[in-house]
Design a protein around this motif. Sequence first.
Motif, PDB file in Angstrom:
ATOM      1  N   THR A   4       0.801  -1.226   0.000  1.00 52.28           N
ATOM      2  CA  THR A   4       0.000   0.000   0.000  1.00 52.28           C
ATOM      3  C   THR A   4       0.834   1.277   0.000  1.00 52.28           C
ATOM      4  O   THR A   4       0.280   2.362  -0.164  1.00 52.28           O
ATOM      5  CB  THR A   4      -0.937   0.029   1.222  1.00 52.28           C
ATOM      6  N   ASN A   5       2.126   1.191   0.162  1.00 47.67           N
ATOM      7  CA  ASN A   5       2.977   2.364   0.199  1.00 47.67           C
ATOM      8  C   ASN A   5       3.342   2.789  -1.222  1.00 47.67           C
ATOM      9  O   ASN A   5       3.971   2.034  -1.962  1.00 47.67           O
ATOM     10  CB  ASN A   5       4.250   2.060   0.992  1.00 47.67           C
ATOM     11  N   PRO A   6       2.968   4.010  -1.639  1.00 44.52           N
ATOM     12  CA  PRO A   6       3.298   4.450  -3.000  1.00 44.52           C
ATOM     13  C   PRO A   6       4.806   4.570  -3.242  1.00 44.52           C
ATOM     14  O   PRO A   6       5.252   4.505  -4.376  1.00 44.52           O
ATOM     15  CB  PRO A   6       2.607   5.804  -3.135  1.00 44.52           C
ATOM     16  N   ARG A   7       5.598   4.690  -2.179  1.00 43.40           N
ATOM     17  CA  ARG A   7       7.054   4.770  -2.349  1.00 43.40           C
ATOM     18  C   ARG A   7       7.608   3.474  -2.957  1.00 43.40           C
ATOM     19  O   ARG A   7       8.656   3.480  -3.574  1.00 43.40           O
ATOM     20  CB  ARG A   7       7.724   5.043  -1.005  1.00 43.40           C
ATOM     21  N   THR A   8       6.880   2.374  -2.766  1.00 37.49           N
ATOM     22  CA  THR A   8       7.301   1.095  -3.331  1.00 37.49           C
ATOM     23  C   THR A   8       7.294   1.149  -4.856  1.00 37.49           C
ATOM     24  O   THR A   8       8.163   0.596  -5.510  1.00 37.49           O
ATOM     25  CB  THR A   8       6.355  -0.036  -2.854  1.00 37.49           C
ATOM     26  N   TYR A   9       6.312   1.837  -5.420  1.00 35.64           N
ATOM     27  CA  TYR A   9       6.114   1.840  -6.873  1.00 35.64           C
ATOM     28  C   TYR A   9       6.716   3.044  -7.565  1.00 35.64           C
ATOM     29  O   TYR A   9       7.086   2.967  -8.727  1.00 35.64           O
ATOM     30  CB  TYR A   9       4.613   1.794  -7.183  1.00 35.64           C
ATOM     31  N   PHE A  10       6.776   4.169  -6.866  1.00 33.24           N
ATOM     32  CA  PHE A  10       7.205   5.414  -7.492  1.00 33.24           C
ATOM     33  C   PHE A  10       8.492   5.915  -6.859  1.00 33.24           C
ATOM     34  O   PHE A  10       8.524   6.948  -6.204  1.00 33.24           O
ATOM     35  CB  PHE A  10       6.103   6.468  -7.376  1.00 33.24           C
ATOM     36  N   LYS A  11       9.557   5.170  -7.062  1.00 30.99           N
ATOM     37  CA  LYS A  11      10.846   5.511  -6.471  1.00 30.99           C
ATOM     38  C   LYS A  11      11.434   6.794  -7.060  1.00 30.99           C
ATOM     39  O   LYS A  11      12.297   7.408  -6.460  1.00 30.99           O
ATOM     40  CB  LYS A  11      11.815   4.352  -6.641  1.00 30.99           C
TER      41      LYS A  11
END
Length: 182
Positions: free
Chosen positions: A25-32
């Motif tokens: 659920t953390n967007p940092r995972t996908y949008f580095k």
Amino acid sequence: MMDSKFFEEVFKTAKAFNEFFLTVTNPRTYFKELSEEEFDEFYKNSVRLIFELNKAYWGFLVDLTNAFAKKDGEEIARAIGNAMAKIEEIYAEYMDNAVVSAWINAINSAYMRTLLNLQNFTSAILHSLGMVSRKDVIALSEAYVDLKGDIKKESRKILEGIKALEGRVEKLEKARGGSNDQ
């Protein structure tokens, strides 16, 4: 009977599930590629969105209740229109965010990939049945446009060649006509 080892494994499993959920659920995972400031702005805007929508909702209920109490159709329509305008304004402000744009782009990309895969699957089924697919029609129309362009290009070359030959023939006729006149 349950022993301490069992509870230890339950808690390890729960911790693993929690970490997995937080990672997914953390967007940092996908949008580095996005900065920390952009993520901070996203979270601030998300909290503000919830509060602003809540405020707009309760304001709408008050306005709508007052309009119903007055039994005025125009007031009811105005209350609904004002609420819709406020919600649009809130969302427009919220959507102006790098993380939200990245989510929308990711969703759009996934949609386009899914659509392409579905078209390929449909084309494969139609080909196996000996039928023409949309892809075939598009390929044919593109080939037609290319062929039409090639024909125009070649026609121009032929017309230029004919004009050049006509010019030479005129020169030869003038030269031949000029020598016969003397």
